[in-house]
Motif scaffolding. Structure first.
Motif, mmCIF file in Angstrom:
data_model
loop_
_atom_site.group_PDB
_atom_site.id
_atom_site.type_symbol
_atom_site.label_atom_id
_atom_site.label_comp_id
_atom_site.label_asym_id
_atom_site.label_seq_id
_atom_site.Cartn_x
_atom_site.Cartn_y
_atom_site.Cartn_z
ATOM 1 N N PHE A 70 0.832 -1.201 0.000
ATOM 2 C CA PHE A 70 0.000 0.000 0.000
ATOM 3 C C PHE A 70 0.869 1.256 0.000
ATOM 4 C CE2 PHE A 70 -3.795 -2.496 1.325
ATOM 5 C CZ PHE A 70 -4.644 -2.040 0.329
ATOM 6 N N ALA A 71 1.987 1.223 0.708
ATOM 7 C CA ALA A 71 2.913 2.356 0.690
ATOM 8 C C ALA A 71 3.476 2.542 -0.716
ATOM 9 C CB ALA A 71 4.031 2.140 1.703
ATOM 10 N N ARG A 72 3.793 1.440 -1.370
ATOM 11 C CA ARG A 72 4.274 1.497 -2.750
ATOM 12 C C ARG A 72 3.210 2.076 -3.670
ATOM 13 N NH1 ARG A 72 7.743 0.050 -6.491
ATOM 14 N NH2 ARG A 72 7.133 -1.086 -8.346
ATOM 15 N N LEU A 73 1.966 1.693 -3.467
ATOM 16 C CA LEU A 73 0.861 2.213 -4.268
ATOM 17 C C LEU A 73 0.758 3.729 -4.118
ATOM 18 C CD1 LEU A 73 -1.354 1.149 -6.153
ATOM 19 C CD2 LEU A 73 -2.808 0.863 -4.148
ATOM 20 N N CYS A 74 0.856 4.226 -2.903
ATOM 21 C CA CYS A 74 0.832 5.680 -2.667
ATOM 22 C C CYS A 74 1.976 6.366 -3.407
ATOM 23 C CB CYS A 74 0.906 5.975 -1.179
ATOM 24 S SG CYS A 74 -0.591 5.557 -0.283
ATOM 25 N N TYR A 75 3.152 5.765 -3.354
ATOM 26 C CA TYR A 75 4.303 6.314 -4.070
ATOM 27 C C TYR A 75 4.037 6.357 -5.578
ATOM 28 C CZ TYR A 75 8.729 6.324 -6.508
ATOM 29 O OH TYR A 75 9.727 6.600 -7.400
ATOM 30 N N LEU A 76 3.489 5.295 -6.114
ATOM 31 C CA LEU A 76 3.211 5.252 -7.552
ATOM 32 C C LEU A 76 2.204 6.314 -7.964
ATOM 33 C CD1 LEU A 76 3.206 1.390 -8.034
ATOM 34 C CD2 LEU A 76 4.906 3.016 -8.934
ATOM 35 N N PHE A 77 1.240 6.612 -7.099
ATOM 36 C CA PHE A 77 0.297 7.694 -7.396
ATOM 37 C C PHE A 77 1.029 9.022 -7.502
ATOM 38 C CE2 PHE A 77 -3.088 5.159 -4.960
ATOM 39 C CZ PHE A 77 -3.422 4.453 -6.093
ATOM 40 N N LYS A 78 1.978 9.247 -6.613
ATOM 41 C CA LYS A 78 2.752 10.487 -6.650
ATOM 42 C C LYS A 78 3.569 10.572 -7.935
ATOM 43 C CE LYS A 78 2.932 10.990 -1.688
ATOM 44 N NZ LYS A 78 3.742 10.930 -0.477
ATOM 45 N N VAL A 79 4.123 9.454 -8.351
ATOM 46 C CA VAL A 79 4.887 9.429 -9.601
ATOM 47 C C VAL A 79 3.968 9.748 -10.771
ATOM 48 C CG1 VAL A 79 6.186 7.949 -11.192
ATOM 49 C CG2 VAL A 79 6.638 7.837 -8.730
ATOM 50 N N ALA A 80 2.803 9.137 -10.806
ATOM 51 C CA ALA A 80 1.852 9.390 -11.891
ATOM 52 C C ALA A 80 1.434 10.858 -11.916
ATOM 53 C CB ALA A 80 0.625 8.488 -11.738
ATOM 54 N N ARG A 81 1.202 11.406 -10.759
ATOM 55 C CA ARG A 81 0.804 12.810 -10.680
ATOM 56 C C ARG A 81 1.924 13.708 -11.199
ATOM 57 N NH1 ARG A 81 -0.821 16.394 -5.435
ATOM 58 N NH2 ARG A 81 -1.589 18.148 -6.640
ATOM 59 N N ARG A 82 3.148 13.405 -10.804
ATOM 60 C CA ARG A 82 4.289 14.194 -11.249
ATOM 61 C C ARG A 82 4.438 14.120 -12.764
ATOM 62 N NH1 ARG A 82 9.049 12.280 -12.348
ATOM 63 N NH2 ARG A 82 8.740 10.423 -11.093
ATOM 64 N N ILE A 83 4.229 12.962 -13.329
ATOM 65 C CA ILE A 83 4.406 12.788 -14.778
ATOM 66 C C ILE A 83 3.362 13.559 -15.571
ATOM 67 C CG2 ILE A 83 4.302 11.116 -16.678
ATOM 68 C CD1 ILE A 83 5.462 9.052 -14.711
ATOM 69 N N ASN A 84 2.099 13.428 -15.158
ATOM 70 C CA ASN A 84 1.064 13.993 -16.025
ATOM 71 C C ASN A 84 -0.139 14.520 -15.274
ATOM 72 O OD1 ASN A 84 0.190 14.784 -18.507
ATOM 73 N ND2 ASN A 84 -0.479 12.775 -19.176
ATOM 74 N N ASN A 85 -0.056 14.661 -13.992
ATOM 75 C CA ASN A 85 -1.136 15.215 -13.184
ATOM 76 C C ASN A 85 -2.467 14.506 -13.440
ATOM 77 O OD1 ASN A 85 -2.065 16.851 -11.145
ATOM 78 N ND2 ASN A 85 -2.644 18.503 -12.546
ATOM 79 N N ILE A 86 -2.458 13.172 -13.485
ATOM 80 C CA ILE A 86 -3.705 12.459 -13.745
ATOM 81 C C ILE A 86 -4.354 11.927 -12.472
ATOM 82 C CG2 ILE A 86 -3.085 11.789 -16.078
ATOM 83 C CD1 ILE A 86 -2.516 8.989 -15.010
ATOM 84 N N VAL A 87 -3.650 12.035 -11.344
ATOM 85 C CA VAL A 87 -4.211 11.563 -10.098
ATOM 86 C C VAL A 87 -4.419 12.781 -9.208
ATOM 87 C CG1 VAL A 87 -3.857 10.130 -8.068
ATOM 88 C CG2 VAL A 87 -3.032 9.365 -10.283
ATOM 89 N N ASN A 88 -5.628 12.979 -8.738
ATOM 90 C CA ASN A 88 -5.933 14.114 -7.877
ATOM 91 C C ASN A 88 -5.851 13.711 -6.422
ATOM 92 O OD1 ASN A 88 -6.570 15.807 -10.079
ATOM 93 N ND2 ASN A 88 -8.556 14.824 -10.234
ATOM 94 N N PHE A 89 -5.038 14.434 -5.653
ATOM 95 C CA PHE A 89 -4.937 14.192 -4.218
ATOM 96 C C PHE A 89 -5.604 15.330 -3.491
ATOM 97 C CE2 PHE A 89 -1.125 11.635 -5.386
ATOM 98 C CZ PHE A 89 -1.655 10.440 -5.011
#
Length: 89
Positions: A70-89
């Motif tokens: 789950f910690a890895r999943l949170c990290y991957l969301f941050k990576v996705a957001r950084r790449i293309n801002n497709i995940v809203n936090f």
């Protein structure tokens, strides 16, 4: 808000990343998508181990494995957001 994200929220975010049409257009996002899919599979595997195990050491392992994934999943969301801002936090 206490900063806690529920399991359902994390899974919904993962589905959003995986199903985004932007993913197919970007090699980096495809790699993140693949990692998210692998991470979701590892979470499911840890939950299965927990569900069917009786050995306390194996149960502990499954709990820690799930938390780590789950910690890895949170990290991957941050990576996705950084790449293309497709995940809203």
């Amino acid at each position: 808000m206490d900063g806690h994200v529920s399991t359902i929220d994390l899974i919904e975010r993962a589905i959003k990343v995986i199903s985004s049409p932007k993913v197919e257009e970007n090699k980096e996002l495809m790699e993140v998508k693949n990692e998210i899919e692998r991470t979701l599979l590892e979470i499911k595997n840890a939950q299965e181990i927990f569900k069917y195990s009786t050995d306390p050491d194996i149960i502990d392992y499954a709990i820690f494995k799930e938390k780590a994934e789950f910690a890895r999943l949170c990290y991957l969301f941050k990576v996705a957001r950084r790449i293309n801002n497709i995940v809203n936090f």
